[in-house]
Scaffold this motif. Structure first.
Motif, PDB file in Angstrom:
ATOM      1  N   LEU A 147      88.127 -41.768  20.451  1.00 27.35           N
ATOM      2  CA  LEU A 147      88.419 -43.456  20.339  1.00 27.35           C
ATOM      3  C   LEU A 147      87.998 -43.972  18.975  1.00 27.35           C
ATOM      4  CD1 LEU A 147      87.349 -44.204  24.001  1.00 27.35           C
ATOM      5  CD2 LEU A 147      89.694 -44.178  23.055  1.00 27.35           C
ATOM      6  N   PRO A 148      88.594 -45.038  18.829  1.00 31.05           N
ATOM      7  CA  PRO A 148      87.883 -45.866  17.483  1.00 31.05           C
ATOM      8  C   PRO A 148      86.489 -46.080  17.637  1.00 31.05           C
ATOM      9  CG  PRO A 148      89.953 -47.005  18.042  1.00 31.05           C
ATOM     10  CD  PRO A 148      89.519 -45.816  19.352  1.00 31.05           C
ATOM     11  N   THR A 197      92.675 -50.601  17.531  1.00 36.59           N
ATOM     12  CA  THR A 197      91.912 -49.848  16.703  1.00 36.59           C
ATOM     13  C   THR A 197      90.751 -50.594  16.103  1.00 36.59           C
ATOM     14  OG1 THR A 197      92.978 -49.764  14.725  1.00 36.59           O
ATOM     15  CG2 THR A 197      93.668 -47.658  16.224  1.00 36.59           C
ATOM     16  N   GLU A 198      90.751 -51.919  15.887  1.00 37.96           N
ATOM     17  CA  GLU A 198      89.973 -52.606  15.256  1.00 37.96           C
ATOM     18  C   GLU A 198      88.698 -53.226  16.153  1.00 37.96           C
ATOM     19  OE1 GLU A 198      91.259 -55.691  12.469  1.00 37.96           O
ATOM     20  OE2 GLU A 198      92.636 -54.477  11.564  1.00 37.96           O
ATOM     21  N   ILE A 227      84.390 -47.392  23.919  1.00 34.56           N
ATOM     22  CA  ILE A 227      83.974 -46.289  25.140  1.00 34.56           C
ATOM     23  C   ILE A 227      85.273 -46.538  26.245  1.00 34.56           C
ATOM     24  CG2 ILE A 227      81.714 -45.699  24.237  1.00 34.56           C
ATOM     25  CD1 ILE A 227      80.920 -47.302  26.808  1.00 34.56           C
ATOM     26  N   MET A 228      85.291 -45.733  27.082  1.00 34.47           N
ATOM     27  CA  MET A 228      86.055 -45.811  28.112  1.00 34.47           C
ATOM     28  C   MET A 228      85.191 -46.168  29.649  1.00 34.47           C
ATOM     29  SD  MET A 228      89.467 -45.795  27.411  1.00 34.47           S
ATOM     30  CE  MET A 228      89.958 -45.635  28.731  1.00 34.47           C
ATOM     31  N   VAL A 230      82.248 -51.808  22.770  1.00 32.64           N
ATOM     32  CA  VAL A 230      83.092 -52.347  23.955  1.00 32.64           C
ATOM     33  C   VAL A 230      83.578 -51.427  24.528  1.00 32.64           C
ATOM     34  CG1 VAL A 230      83.652 -54.465  22.533  1.00 32.64           C
ATOM     35  CG2 VAL A 230      84.896 -52.321  22.256  1.00 32.64           C
ATOM     36  N   VAL A 231      84.062 -51.628  26.047  1.00 30.94           N
ATOM     37  CA  VAL A 231      84.521 -50.649  27.096  1.00 30.94           C
ATOM     38  C   VAL A 231      86.057 -51.074  27.280  1.00 30.94           C
ATOM     39  CG1 VAL A 231      84.433 -49.764  29.374  1.00 30.94           C
ATOM     40  CG2 VAL A 231      82.499 -50.772  28.288  1.00 30.94           C
TER      41      VAL A 231
END
Length: 265
Positions: free
Chosen positions: A166-167, A130-131, A171-172, A88-89
């Protein structure tokens, strides 16, 4: 008659006027360039959206950089979704400016190459950031997807920092080179925003078409700056004439007072 123009006040005023005229002309030229750039971009986007879909491997390949002419072009691909490597972004908004995630799912083509597919937006309504969020399943088995081709995202182009630590599976930025290293596979350059098939229950929420930039506003600003530039000398002439008139009236006032003064007894 116009010797007052040599006074300090009028010299400064004249210099300011002379400086404003070329400055406003340059601002008008800059706005006209912005108008031309935005008009050209709108035409590129419109042409790409109106073009017939083509197989994705005609437009991109592993390591390819998607150009501005290729951006938004509709492409098709045949293969299957690999949800096991889905990510996920973070920090993406929908049409209502609600913050959530974009769902990025690898799509494995028949030849083994991977196409990154942005399936749409989901809300960030989990118990914590974070999940890994709960994501609706894509269609199973071999299917054909259609989407708009997009270039890899960068911090320079998007303004989004590529944060580290990141968790897991978050991603960013969407970047095909980074995903190729993560997946250990050949990944086509760029990614697509899925437009078909439509998701069940409208989730993930499909991403809307790109809007056109308001080029006409830049054109209006250019005309406005040029009118201001033309108005400066007109205003200067009006001020000069008023100053000359006021000084002439002040000089004639003592003479009139002498003529109307009563003779001594």
């Amino acid at each position: 008659m116009y010797r007052f123009l040599l006074s300090r006040q009028w010299v400064i005023l004249t210099l300011v006027a002379l400086l404003l005229i070329p400055t406003m002309i340059r601002l008008g030229i800059w706005q006209m360039h912005r108008y031309e750039e935005r008009t050209a971009r709108n035409e590129l986007v419109s042409d790409a959206l109106d073009a017939r879909p083509v197989p994705v491997e005609r437009m991109t390949s592993p390591g390819h950089t998607v150009t501005s002419k290729e951006r938004y072009h509709s492409v098709t691909a045949k293969g299957r979704f690999d949800t096991g490597d889905e990510v996920v972004v973070r920090r993406r908004t929908n049409s209502d400016d609600a913050v959530g995630y974009h769902v990025l799912t690898p799509f494995v083509l028949d030849d083994g190459k991977v196409l990154l597919v942005n399936r749409g937006w989901i809300p960030a309504d989990g118990p914590s950031q974070t999940e890994f969020p709960e994501i609706p399943e894509p269609p199973r088995g071999e299917i054909t997807v259609t989407g708009r081709l997009m270039p890899d995202e960068t911090t320079e182009a998007s303004g989004i920092k590529n944060l580290q630590g990141l968790p897991d599976r978050q991603i960013m930025l969407i970047n095909s080179e980074h995903e190729a290293r993560r997946l250990g596979a050949e990944v086509l350059g760029g990614y697509i925003v899925q437009t078909a098939p439509a998701p069940k229950g409208d989730t993930p929420e499909p991403l809307g078409k790109p809007g056109s930039e308001d080029a006409a506003l830049n054109y209006a600003y250019a005309i406005q700056w040029w009118l201001f530039a033309a108005g400066v000398p007109v205003g200067w002439v009006i001020l000069v004439r008023r100053e000359r008139r006021d000084r002439a009236a002040a000089a004639s006032a003592p003479a009139e007072d002498k003529e109307t003064a009563p003779a001594p007894a």
